[in-house]
Scaffold this motif. Structure first.
Motif, short mmCIF file in Angstrom:
data_model
loop_
_atom_site.label_atom_id
_atom_site.label_comp_id
_atom_site.label_asym_id
_atom_site.label_seq_id
_atom_site.Cartn_x
_atom_site.Cartn_y
_atom_site.Cartn_z
N LEU A 166 35.15 44.82 36.42
CA LEU A 166 34.45 43.72 36.98
C LEU A 166 35.21 42.51 36.20
O LEU A 166 35.40 41.32 36.87
CB LEU A 166 32.78 43.33 36.53
CG LEU A 166 32.11 42.13 37.09
CD1 LEU A 166 32.43 41.87 38.81
CD2 LEU A 166 31.06 42.11 36.84
N LEU A 167 35.93 42.51 34.97
CA LEU A 167 36.45 41.75 34.26
C LEU A 167 37.74 41.26 35.18
O LEU A 167 37.88 40.07 35.27
CB LEU A 167 36.90 41.83 33.01
CG LEU A 167 37.38 41.15 32.10
CD1 LEU A 167 36.75 39.71 31.44
CD2 LEU A 167 38.16 41.72 30.70
N THR A 168 38.76 42.36 35.37
CA THR A 168 39.78 41.81 36.32
C THR A 168 39.45 41.34 37.64
O THR A 168 39.94 40.53 38.07
CB THR A 168 40.75 43.22 36.39
OG1 THR A 168 40.97 43.54 35.12
CG2 THR A 168 41.77 42.98 37.24
N LEU A 169 38.39 42.15 38.31
CA LEU A 169 38.14 41.77 39.58
C LEU A 169 37.90 40.32 39.79
O LEU A 169 38.29 39.56 40.67
CB LEU A 169 37.13 42.65 40.25
CG LEU A 169 36.38 42.14 41.58
CD1 LEU A 169 37.61 42.39 42.56
CD2 LEU A 169 35.25 43.21 42.01
N LEU A 170 36.70 39.80 38.93
CA LEU A 170 36.41 38.33 38.99
C LEU A 170 37.52 37.33 38.62
O LEU A 170 37.35 36.44 39.27
CB LEU A 170 35.16 38.36 38.13
CG LEU A 170 34.65 36.92 38.13
CD1 LEU A 170 34.16 36.30 39.20
CD2 LEU A 170 33.32 36.72 36.92
N ALA A 171 38.15 37.91 37.59
CA ALA A 171 39.18 36.79 37.44
C ALA A 171 40.32 36.80 38.77
O ALA A 171 40.51 35.54 38.99
CB ALA A 171 40.14 37.48 36.27
N VAL A 172 40.49 37.68 39.46
CA VAL A 172 41.48 37.45 40.50
C VAL A 172 40.55 36.87 41.62
O VAL A 172 41.13 35.91 42.27
CB VAL A 172 41.84 38.89 40.96
CG1 VAL A 172 42.71 38.89 42.45
CG2 VAL A 172 42.79 39.52 40.11
N LYS A 176 41.97 33.45 43.16
CA LYS A 176 42.10 33.09 44.66
C LYS A 176 41.51 31.86 45.32
O LYS A 176 41.91 31.37 46.06
CB LYS A 176 41.81 34.60 45.35
CG LYS A 176 42.41 34.70 46.82
CD LYS A 176 41.78 36.01 47.21
CE LYS A 176 42.03 36.05 48.92
NZ LYS A 176 41.65 37.42 49.35
N ALA A 177 40.10 31.61 44.72
CA ALA A 177 39.39 30.73 45.15
C ALA A 177 39.95 29.37 44.91
O ALA A 177 39.12 28.31 45.04
CB ALA A 177 37.91 30.94 44.82
#
Length: 460
Positions: A166-172, A176-177
């Motif tokens: 989740l750390l990597t996913l949320l950062a991306v 992106k947003a």
């Protein structure tokens, strides 16, 4: 069960596990009752924004958009056709004698059941960091909720810290947003991450997708770090102080911090339902026990991340398995689940790889400085927690009684794991398992006093 009536099966949770469980029950001829805290089905991973929100699914769910939309449409179609009964914005706060107490706003009521499927999901696994009690410090899950539900970043310059996918996913997702992410700080070393590679290879495409996300973070990502302190003023965080893999002191300016070490299963209702628990050394958590189909006690079935952290795909499989077991036990036609059981085994291997690659930093939790606030609800420091050991004998429920750790609004959901590490280390134990676990008690969610004092009426 009332004479001549269909068995009443209640599903708690409308995430991937709960939705697939409901589908399986409907196909078996039942009309399940689905209780969920969200306004719309989908759970955390496939959380839906409010009606009228204009961002397309691809922007909200990325590569999982098609799957998310399919789950949403399936549930909505069953509800619209009257094939299930949906209670949104409702929290189960107690379980007793085959009944659930449901809080909905300022009122509560009891619902009886013949069979109960708990698909309660998971939440952020948090380790306290000095300064985390300040406003502007969130769980990674809270940051993701704000992004999915409202398209908002909780801060102008963000530091994300912890470990896990989740750390990597949320950062991306934040990048992106259009959000400004100043640093992504992972306490797992590259050596530890490589150690979990054999398990991660059970889902090679998923692992490859994670590596591609990591590449997008470029110089923002730092592995093997140590988190020293969150600097804050009266408005919130101003900087994260940390040490890199070589031990060099670093300071990253920010105005918001997200923390999270993968996830922990939400098990309070399983505890109230009488499920047995066992300590899982790999996850360093007490988890409920169940058979391969999710049976976890008379009339109680567990599915999804509330049983084991397997991710959205694993939750869907586990939801079908639990519902099939329920149908079998009721003597109703049930689908052949051999393929799903094999798939669950592969997903379990991947989950173990994640646990090895991104371990819970138990030693760091045990060594937190005395002044660190461990329980944010009650303001209990590590020093105060350590002082209870001399009187409580190194057991977390005694520490709770003596020092109030875990007595607040979250009932230990955020502080229990770190508190157990501190208590165990202070008592001289080798493992946090020896400190035990906090016992679940009703109400498991905060509820208005009016809901607790009124005479709730059973619906049969």
């Amino acid at each position: 069960m009332r004479a001549g009536a269909k068995p009443r099966v209640v599903v708690v949770g409308a995430g991937p596990a709960g939705i697939r469980a409901a589908e399986t029950l409907v196909r078996g001829g039942l009309t399940p009752i689905v209780i969920d805290e969200g306004e719309r089905a989908g759970g955390q991973i496939y959380r839906r924004p409010p009606q009228g929100f204009t961002r397309p699914p691809a922007a909200l769910y990325g590569s999982e958009a098609r799957k998310a939309v399919a789950l949403h449409e399936s549930f909505d179609a069953m509800a619209a056709a009257g094939r299930l009964v949906h209670h949104p914005r409702s929290s189960v706060i107690a379980i007793a004698k085959g009944r659930l107490q449901i809080a909905d706003g300022a009122s509560s009521r009891w619902i009886s059941y013949d069979r109960l499927i708990l698909a309660t999901g998971a939440m952020d696994r948090i380790m306290p960091v000095p300064g985390w009690e300040n406003a502007g410090v969130y769980g990674l899950g809270a940051m993701q909720i704000a992004l999915k539900a409202q398209g908002a970043a909780l801060g102008r310059r963000l530091v994300l810290a912890g470990s896990g996918p989740l750390l990597t996913l949320l950062a991306v997702q934040l990048l992106k947003a259009g959000a400004q992410v100043a640093a992504v700080l992972d306490t797992a070393s590259m050596r530890q991450q490589f150690h979990g590679f054999s398990g991660l290879s059970a889902r090679p495409l998923f692992a490859l997708r994670g590596l591609m996300m990591r590449r997008r973070l470029a110089g923002l990502y730092h592995a093997g770090v140590r988190l020293d302190r969150i600097e804050a003023d009266e408005r919130g965080p101003v900087a994260m102080l940390w040490r890199d893999a070589d031990g060099r002191q670093q300071r990253t300016a920010c105005d918001a911090v997200g923390l999270g070490w993968h996830l922990r299963s939400e098990t309070r209702l399983a505890d109230l339902a009488g499920c047995d628990f066992a300590y899982d050394e790999m996850w360093r958590q007490w988890l409920p026990t169940a058979d391969a189909m999710g049976r976890s006690g008379p009339g109680v079935y567990l599915a999804g991340d509330g049983l084991r952290i397997l991710g959205a795909d694993g939750a869907e499989v586990a939801g079908r398995l639990a519902a099939a077991a329920c149908l079998q036990d009721l003597g109703l036609p049930a689908p052949d689940m051999a393929a799903d059981r094999r798939r669950l085994g592969r997903l379990s291997r991947f989950a173990r790889g994640v646990a090895r690659a991104f371990p819970w930093p138990g030693e760091a939790a045990a060594a937190l400085p005395d002044e660190t606030v461990v329980c944010r609800c009650e303001g209990v420091t590590a020093a105060a927690l350590r002082e209870t050991v001399a009187f409580g004998g190194g057991e977390v429920n005694r520490a709770k009684s003596l020092g109030r750790v875990g007595m607040g609004r979250c009932q230990g959901r955020y502080c229990e794991l770190a508190a157990a590490e501190i208590v165990a280390a202070s008592a001289g134990y080798d493992c946090a398992q020896a400190a035990g676990r906090l016992r679940g008690q009703a109400p498991v969610r905060p509820a208005p006093i009016a809901a607790l004092l009124q005479d709730a009426i059973a619906d049969g």
